[in-house]
Enzyme design. Structure first.
Site, PDB file in Angstrom:
ATOM      1  CB  SER A 152      -2.013  -4.603  -2.979  1.00 12.89           C
ATOM      2  OG  SER A 152      -2.777  -3.842  -3.759  1.00 12.89           O
ATOM      3  CE  LYS A 163      -4.603  -2.536  -0.476  1.00 12.96           C
ATOM      4  NZ  LYS A 163      -3.635  -2.789  -0.717  1.00 12.96           N
TER       5      LYS A 163
END
EC number: 3.4.21.89
Length: 186
Positions: free
Chosen positions: A53, A94
């Site tokens: 990701s 993230k």
């Protein structure tokens, strides 16, 4: 004139030099272990990246140092890479895109915060961002996204949504392993 008095004479007993060295090494090792544990649990901790990701910034298996103390003194800032509790058992890593009270959206592969396009030098040209939003970030939350926009479960997904600031473990500061990926992340 000062007189030299051996340490063994000052303590009123005599120990062999080998015992003194051993005891000093044990003390130094004990202090190092205690300091290491304090630093690990309160200040810095290693974290292993799992999944794609955050490509191309971070790779599956990269080890990063997470600064656990920085957000005790200030709030996260846009562009910072954070580690947070997605669930009780799962950590995610993230990038912070928007802060509490801001509105975030994407249209034609351009992310906008409060209607303004944001500069994202960490995104590869071929990495597309699907249209979404607008989403207003609630107070006490941040909006996070993975750098690999087409393969990231992040604040865009209904099951995750904006991330509560109190669930953030810390800021990822440094990739230290493997050495070929070594980089400072801020």
């Amino acid at each position: 004139m000062s007189e030299f008095i051996p340490r063994s004479a000052r303590h009123g007993r005599r120990r062999s030099r080998g015992n003194d060295d051993t005891w000093e090494w044990i003390q130094a090792l004990a202090i190092a272990v205690v300091l290491g544990l304090i630093i690990h649990y309160l200040v810095l901790t290693p974290f292993s990246v799992s999944g794609p990701s955050m490509l191309s910034t971070l790779h599956d298996g990269d080890l990063v140092i997470v600064n656990k103390i920085i957000y005790k003194f200030r709030d996260p800032k846009p562009g910072e890479v954070v580690v947070f509790h997605a669930t009780e058992e799962k950590y995610y890593i993230k990038r912070v895109i928007a802060l509490p009270g801001q509105t975030v959206s994407s249209y034609n592969d351009t992310v906008r915060v409060n209607g303004r396009s944001i500069h994202e030098p960490y995104i590869d040209e071929e990495n597309l961002t699907e249209d979404f939003g607008p989403v207003k970030v609630p107070e006490g939350h941040v909006f996070v996204m993975g750098d690999n926009r087409m393969n990231s479960t992040d604040s865009r997904s209904p099951e995750l949504g904006p991330t509560p600031i109190d669930k953030i473990v810390g800021r990822a500061d440094l990739v230290f392993w493997p050495l070929r990926d070594f980089q400072v992340l801020w």
